[in-house]
Enzyme design. Structure first.
Site, PDB file in Angstrom:
ATOM      1  N   ASP A  70       0.871  -1.164   0.000  1.00  0.00           N
ATOM      2  CA  ASP A  70       0.000   0.000   0.000  1.00  0.00           C
ATOM      3  C   ASP A  70       0.917   1.226   0.000  1.00  0.00           C
ATOM      4  O   ASP A  70       1.693   1.414   0.940  1.00  0.00           O
ATOM      5  CB  ASP A  70      -0.878  -0.013   1.255  1.00  0.00           C
ATOM      6  N   TYR A 158      -6.193  15.906  -9.316  1.00  0.00           N
ATOM      7  CA  TYR A 158      -5.385  14.904 -10.012  1.00  0.00           C
ATOM      8  C   TYR A 158      -4.247  15.570 -10.785  1.00  0.00           C
ATOM      9  O   TYR A 158      -3.079  15.163 -10.687  1.00  0.00           O
ATOM     10  CB  TYR A 158      -6.278  14.116 -10.971  1.00  0.00           C
TER      11      TYR A 158
END
Length: 261
Positions: A70, A158
């Site tokens: 992760d 983003y």
């Protein structure tokens, strides 16, 4: 660097860690690196996808393994970098998006995208970069986006993180260049991957993206592999601190109107 041009793209004997290799552009990158001789380690939060990619590589007769990771877990990244400290190639592909106009977003959405896209990349660059610098060789390939260069409504967070990835990559290229480590960013355009399913499901949106490119189409995931192999290999031995656009000519042309001249 090899003195035989025929070997410039070969990666025989090199270990490549592909973060996010369980799907999409990460999987395509892993397969491409393996085809050119790299021993590939797939690291992904999606353990099922990581295992599938590793098995697909082994079915082709190449060496591959996988690990759970992760990118929000700094300790886990440190453990991966230590376990794979002999890696000569690192590819960082993970990314998430929240397609909402900035005035409609909330802090939690901002934090979530930044933590994966920007801070996750930072953690990987820091840990693997330090070890590659100590060994005096390596190639790091980060995944930015053409949204680091051009934006549209609803892509603000983003785009900001991907512009940040470019600058982190350039900074590390400057810092590690004297130690023999190269760092480059890849900027994919409209690729058909799980990340772009929302666009693909909207016919008008999907078609508009295709028409904006010079090639008048979306890219398939495996079309990213050549750029990744190039940046990983001795073929790009004098390339560092660069942004490699792979966007079908999107940023090169206006694309709004085709004059009848």
């Amino acid at each position: 660097m090899s003195d035989r041009p025929g070997n410039l793209f070969q990666l025989d004997g090199r270990k490549a860690v592909v973060v996010g290799g369980g799907s999409g552009l990460g999987r395509a990158s892993a397969l491409g690196l393996a085809e050119f001789g790299a021993r590939v380690v797939i690291a992904d939060l999606d353990t099922g996808g990581a295992a599938e990619t590793a098995e697909a590589i082994r079915q082709l007769g190449h060496e591959a393994s996988w690990r759970e990771l992760d990118v929000r877990d700094g300790a886990g990244i440190g453990e991966l970098a230590e376990a794979e400290s002999d890696a000569e190639v690192l590819v960082v592909t993970p990314g998430i998006n929240v397609r909402k106009r900035l005035v409609d977003t909330v802090d939690d959405e901002f934090d979530r995208v930044v933590d994966v896209n920007l801070k996750g990349t930072y953690r990987l660059l820091r840990e693997f970069g330090a070890r590659m610098g100590e060994r005096g060789r390596g190639s790091i390939i980060t995944f930015a986006s053409f949204r680091a260069e051009v934006v549209e409504p609803g892509q603000g967070i983003y785009a900001a993180t991907k512009a940040g990835v470019v600058q982190l990559s350039r900074a590390l290229a400057a810092e590690l260049g004297p130690k023999g480590v190269r760092v480059n960013a890849v900027a994919p355009g409209p690729f058909e991957t799980p990340l772009t399913e929302q666009i693909k499901s909207d016919e008008a949106w999907y078609g508009a993206y295709a028409r904006k490119t010079a090639l008048q189409r979306w890219a398939k995931a495996d079309e990213i592999a050549g750029t990744v192999v190039y940046l990983a290999s001795d073929a790009s031995s004098y390339v560092t601190g660069s942004l490699q656009l792979v966007e079908g000519g999107w940023t090169a042309i206006d694309g709004r109107f085709d004059p009848g001249v």
